[in-house]
Design a protein around this motif. Sequence first.
Motif, mmCIF file in Angstrom:
data_model
loop_
_atom_site.group_PDB
_atom_site.id
_atom_site.type_symbol
_atom_site.label_atom_id
_atom_site.label_comp_id
_atom_site.label_asym_id
_atom_site.label_seq_id
_atom_site.Cartn_x
_atom_site.Cartn_y
_atom_site.Cartn_z
ATOM 1 N N ARG A 92 0.811 -1.215 0.000
ATOM 2 C CA ARG A 92 0.000 0.000 0.000
ATOM 3 C C ARG A 92 0.845 1.266 0.000
ATOM 4 N N ALA A 93 0.176 2.380 -0.304
ATOM 5 C CA ALA A 93 0.817 3.694 -0.283
ATOM 6 C C ALA A 93 -0.207 4.735 0.151
ATOM 7 N N ASP A 94 0.296 5.841 0.687
ATOM 8 C CA ASP A 94 -0.553 6.966 1.070
ATOM 9 C C ASP A 94 -0.485 8.036 -0.007
ATOM 10 N N VAL A 95 -1.604 8.664 -0.259
ATOM 11 C CA VAL A 95 -1.679 9.787 -1.192
ATOM 12 C C VAL A 95 -1.716 11.061 -0.362
ATOM 13 N N ALA A 96 -0.938 12.053 -0.767
ATOM 14 C CA ALA A 96 -0.856 13.296 0.005
ATOM 15 C C ALA A 96 -0.800 14.520 -0.891
ATOM 16 N N LYS A 97 -1.346 15.583 -0.396
ATOM 17 C CA LYS A 97 -1.211 16.927 -0.952
ATOM 18 C C LYS A 97 -1.576 17.032 -2.435
ATOM 19 N N LEU A 98 -2.802 16.619 -2.784
ATOM 20 C CA LEU A 98 -3.303 16.917 -4.124
ATOM 21 C C LEU A 98 -3.636 18.403 -4.136
ATOM 22 N N LEU A 99 -2.877 19.150 -4.915
ATOM 23 C CA LEU A 99 -3.014 20.611 -4.959
ATOM 24 C C LEU A 99 -3.134 21.066 -6.411
ATOM 25 N N VAL A 100 -4.144 21.854 -6.708
ATOM 26 C CA VAL A 100 -4.284 22.472 -8.034
ATOM 27 C C VAL A 100 -4.509 23.961 -7.811
ATOM 28 N N HIS A 101 -3.697 24.774 -8.470
ATOM 29 C CA HIS A 101 -3.811 26.226 -8.362
ATOM 30 C C HIS A 101 -5.238 26.633 -8.717
ATOM 31 N N GLN A 102 -5.806 27.569 -7.968
ATOM 32 C CA GLN A 102 -7.188 27.991 -8.203
ATOM 33 C C GLN A 102 -7.427 28.452 -9.639
ATOM 34 N N SER A 103 -6.417 29.051 -10.257
ATOM 35 C CA SER A 103 -6.577 29.545 -11.631
ATOM 36 C C SER A 103 -6.622 28.420 -12.662
ATOM 37 N N ALA A 104 -6.271 27.203 -12.246
ATOM 38 C CA ALA A 104 -6.219 26.075 -13.184
ATOM 39 C C ALA A 104 -7.264 25.001 -12.873
ATOM 40 N N ARG A 105 -8.184 25.306 -12.003
ATOM 41 C CA ARG A 105 -9.179 24.301 -11.619
ATOM 42 C C ARG A 105 -10.265 24.151 -12.677
ATOM 43 N N ARG A 106 -10.981 23.039 -12.575
ATOM 44 C CA ARG A 106 -12.092 22.701 -13.474
ATOM 45 C C ARG A 106 -11.621 22.444 -14.907
ATOM 46 N N GLN A 107 -10.380 21.958 -15.025
ATOM 47 C CA GLN A 107 -9.824 21.621 -16.332
ATOM 48 C C GLN A 107 -9.395 20.155 -16.390
ATOM 49 N N GLY A 108 -9.721 19.379 -15.373
ATOM 50 C CA GLY A 108 -9.370 17.963 -15.355
ATOM 51 C C GLY A 108 -7.965 17.675 -14.865
ATOM 52 N N ILE A 109 -7.295 18.677 -14.326
ATOM 53 C CA ILE A 109 -5.906 18.507 -13.890
ATOM 54 C C ILE A 109 -5.809 17.557 -12.704
ATOM 55 N N ALA A 110 -6.673 17.719 -11.717
ATOM 56 C CA ALA A 110 -6.633 16.834 -10.545
ATOM 57 C C ALA A 110 -6.869 15.386 -10.972
ATOM 58 N N ARG A 111 -7.799 15.168 -11.864
ATOM 59 C CA ARG A 111 -8.085 13.809 -12.328
ATOM 60 C C ARG A 111 -6.880 13.232 -13.079
#
Length: 175
Positions: A92-111
């Motif tokens: 197993r592994a832990d996922v940490a600090k998913l961060l997307v700049h507010q100006s780049a959100r809603r563009q599928g970057i996090a996904r």
Amino acid sequence: MTALISCRPIGCDEIIQRTEELCDVLEDCVQGGASVSFMLPLAHVTASDFWHNVAQSVAREERVVLIAENDQQRIVGTVQIILDQPENQPHRADVAKLLVHQSARRQGIARQLMTQLDTVARENGKDLLVLDTATGSEAELFYLRCGWMRVGEIPRYALNPDGTVTGTTIFYKSL
């Protein structure tokens, strides 16, 4: 709106070279209310120290840092996978600090970051991922939409950047 042109892991040296960009993303997310272990006001030196410590952890092969860059080759998002686990949890592994700049959100970057993270996890022999996020946050809904399984909630777990108390929701994903 800028287009995403790459989503990839970066090494220790590149983290150090691009600390200012990484600090910009972290500082922007904390200013926007993201509960990611930091309080307001977030001093730039605190953000910089954080990324330097992350770079050292990458150098020790304890974690992998992924970045998302826009068409100007500027970092607009990042996520980490913590590979170093106890002896009885090598799968197993832990996922940490998913961060997307507010100006780049809603563009599928996090996904895209999370899809690439799944690939990195598999390449490192991991088939179970675990994370936690602030209860009631947009991130909580995002993980549900991405197929993560909600385990439960711990009330009053942490503070938001503004000092208000928040619970945390625990998620897992089998690969």
